[in-house]
Design an enzyme around this catalytic site. Structure first.
Site, PDB file in Angstrom:
ATOM      1  N   GLY A 129       0.831  -1.198   0.000  1.00 40.11           N
ATOM      2  CA  GLY A 129       0.000   0.000   0.000  1.00 40.11           C
ATOM      3  C   GLY A 129       0.861   1.242   0.000  1.00 40.11           C
ATOM      4  CB  ALA A 130       4.393   1.473  -0.608  1.00 44.52           C
ATOM      5  CE1 TYR A 188     -10.608   0.060   5.893  1.00 47.33           C
ATOM      6  CE2 TYR A 188     -11.831   1.198   7.607  1.00 47.33           C
ATOM      7  CZ  TYR A 188     -10.633   0.891   6.995  1.00 47.33           C
ATOM      8  OH  TYR A 188      -9.466   1.398   7.495  1.00 47.33           O
ATOM      9  N   PRO A 208      -4.847   3.573  13.401  1.00 42.35           N
ATOM     10  CG  PRO A 208      -4.604   4.067  11.131  1.00 42.35           C
ATOM     11  CD  PRO A 208      -4.474   2.943  12.142  1.00 42.35           C
ATOM     12  CB  THR A 255      -4.883   8.659   2.651  1.00 45.58           C
ATOM     13  OG1 THR A 255      -6.053   7.897   2.976  1.00 45.58           O
ATOM     14  CG2 THR A 255      -3.950   8.714   3.848  1.00 45.58           C
ATOM     15  CD  GLU A 256      -4.571   8.928  -4.069  1.00 43.39           C
ATOM     16  OE1 GLU A 256      -4.664   7.703  -4.330  1.00 43.39           O
ATOM     17  OE2 GLU A 256      -3.901   9.720  -4.754  1.00 43.39           O
TER      18      GLU A 256
END
Length: 260
Positions: free
Chosen positions: A10-11, A148, A179, A184-185
């Site tokens: 996931g980088a 999710y 977290p 982020t996207e």
């Protein structure tokens, strides 16, 4: 070639890209992997004097994980940051089965298979560090993010159990990073930009979250909740009825909630 080697999944953006920067600064050669193209994510990493390999692969499949493992070229994995994951907004009954299955397979199946493959070698030599990105979402029934949140509940629980199974391997560290919402996207890709949480300007900085996780795995911690507000939310989730938590989540994740 450095004497330390790390894999970060996931980088291509967000937390994963920030974890890759931290590992590179720490002298790790890198294999950075994602299911989206690397545009500028690896820029500057080579300038830190390490070898960087990028790989675009579908980490929701066994084939994608095997492709990742082949890309290590047999190198010993000293650090794994298993960060790949997808979200999915809107009501479960309205979601396409292929979409929720992709979330399940990326967040759970691919992650578990990768952990089994990498941890087996680490435990055999009694050395290695693994950071897995879970979430405080795993403590909350996720109305309009049901799949999710369910996957993160699995990851949070699974890593707790696995940590106990390998506790005799004192040279191996398995850390869970948890977290809250991060800038982020994730929300755009999960079709959640019309939600209160998607539009919330107070989301965490991915660089701060990555630093919390990286410091935790390097110091041998079992888990880390990133951000003091998220620590409070996790503590409250342990004593709040599930129906109340689900209703609270609905208010921030229901489509159209951004306009309320």
């Amino acid at each position: 070639m450095a004497d330390k080697f790390a894999i970060v999944t996931g980088a291509s953006t967000g937390i994963g890209a920030e974890l890759a920067k931290l590992a590179a600064k720490d002298g790790y050669d890198l294999l950075v992997v994602a299911d989206t193209p690397f545009v500028d994510a690896s820029a500057g990493l080579q300038d830190l004097g390490v070898e960087v390999t990028t790989l675009e692969a579908d980490l929701s499949t066994f084939e994608g994980i095997e492709q990742l493992l082949a890309a290590t070229r047999g190198r010993r994995v000293d650090l794994l940051c298993a960060n790949a994951g997808h979200g999915l907004g809107h009501a479960f009954l309205d979601q396409e089965p292929a979409h929720w299955r992709h979330v399940l397979d990326t967040n759970v199946t691919g992650t578990v298979y990768l952990l089994q493959k990498v941890l087996k070698d680490m435990v055999a030599r009694n050395a290695g560090k693994v950071l897995v990105t879970g979430s405080i979402a795993g403590f909350i029934p996720g109305s309009f993010n049901a799949v999710y949140n369910g996957t993160k509940a699995f990851i949070d629980n699974f890593t707790d159990a696995l940590r106990n199974e390998i506790k005799d391997s004192e040279g191996v560290t398995l850390t869970t990073l948890m977290p809250g919402p991060v800038e982020t996207e994730f929300f755009e890709r999960g079709d959640m930009m019309d939600t209160q949480v998607g539009q919330d300007p107070r989301k965490s900085d991915p660089a701060d979250v990555a630093k919390d996780g990286y410091d935790a795995v390097m110091s041998g911690k079992a888990s880390i909740v990133s951000g003091w507000k998220n620590k409070i939310q996790q503590a409250m989730a342990n004593v709040t009825p599930a129906a109340v938590l689900a209703e609270q989540h609905r208010k921030m994740a229901e489509p159209g909630s951004a306009d309320r």
